[in-house]
Design a protein around this motif. Sequence first.
Motif: not given
Length: 267
Positions: A106-113
Motif C-alpha cells: 500500500p505504501y509503494h502504491d501510494g507513491l505510484v499514484e
Amino acid sequence: QDKHHVVCRRCLYDLTPKTGDLAELARSFLVMGFMGTTRFLAKGARSKGRRAYFRKLLPGHQQWALMKNMLNDLVREQRIETTLPKAKEVQQYAEELVFLAKKNTPYHDGLVESILTSAEARRILYERMVPRYVDRNFHFTRILNHWRYRERDTAPMAMIEYVDRPGELRPANPVGAARDQFVAQEFLATRKGRRRHMPEVHRMLRRKSGAPLDEAVVERCVFECQKLGFGGMAVAQALVSEAASRGGAPAAAASASASSAAAAHEK
C-alpha cells in the motif's frame, strides 16, 4: 600606471562600498576576476537560483509537473520523443516507477499514484509492465540519441522507451529463462561462445531447480563441458548424475556420451 588609467586592486577595494549587494559583487570581482565573476553569475542564472543537483529544465514549481506529464505519456505510449536533457532527466523517474510498482505494498502504491496522475497509465503499469518485468530487476528503459537538432532552437533530440515491449526493433538483453536459453544457444553455436559462456553454463547445469532446456540441449551442453575439460572428471560425473536424476532415461545417453568423452580426454 596613472598615464594608462589603470587602477590597482587595492585602490579599487578602497573605492568600493563595504556593505550591500554591490559590495558582494565587488569583492567577488577582486577575488575571481572579471571572467570568473561573469561565469559565476551566468551559472546562477542557468540554475534559476537552485543548487545544481539535477537538470534545470523549468522553474522549480513547474519542473515536477513536467516530469509527471512526461511519465504519463511514456507509460501510455511506451515510447516518446523529446530533447536529450529531458529524456535523461525523466529516465530516473521511469525506472523508479516500475521499481515501486513491483513492491506491491500500500505504501509503494501510494507513491505510484502520486507520480502517475491518470488512471489509464496506472492500469497499464500494473496490468502489463509489472508482469513483463518480473525477472528484470533494473534497466527497464533505453535512451536512443537521434544525433540531430531541432530546427527552432537547435535542441538535441532523443527517444526514450521501455524495453521488452511488443514490436521493439532492438531487443534488450534477455533475463530469466530466456537468458538460459540464449546462453545455451550461444554456447553450442561456436567455439568462441563455448569459451565465453562456459562458467555460466556450468552454474546453470549445477542449479538445483534445473535449467529450462530440452533434454537434448542438456545432453549436448554436458558433452561440451566434459570435452573442454571444465572442472575435470568429477565435475562431469556430477553434472551427468544431476541430469539423470532430473531427466531419467534420456539422461542415461548423456551419461554414456560424457563418460566416453571423458575417457578420450584423459587419454
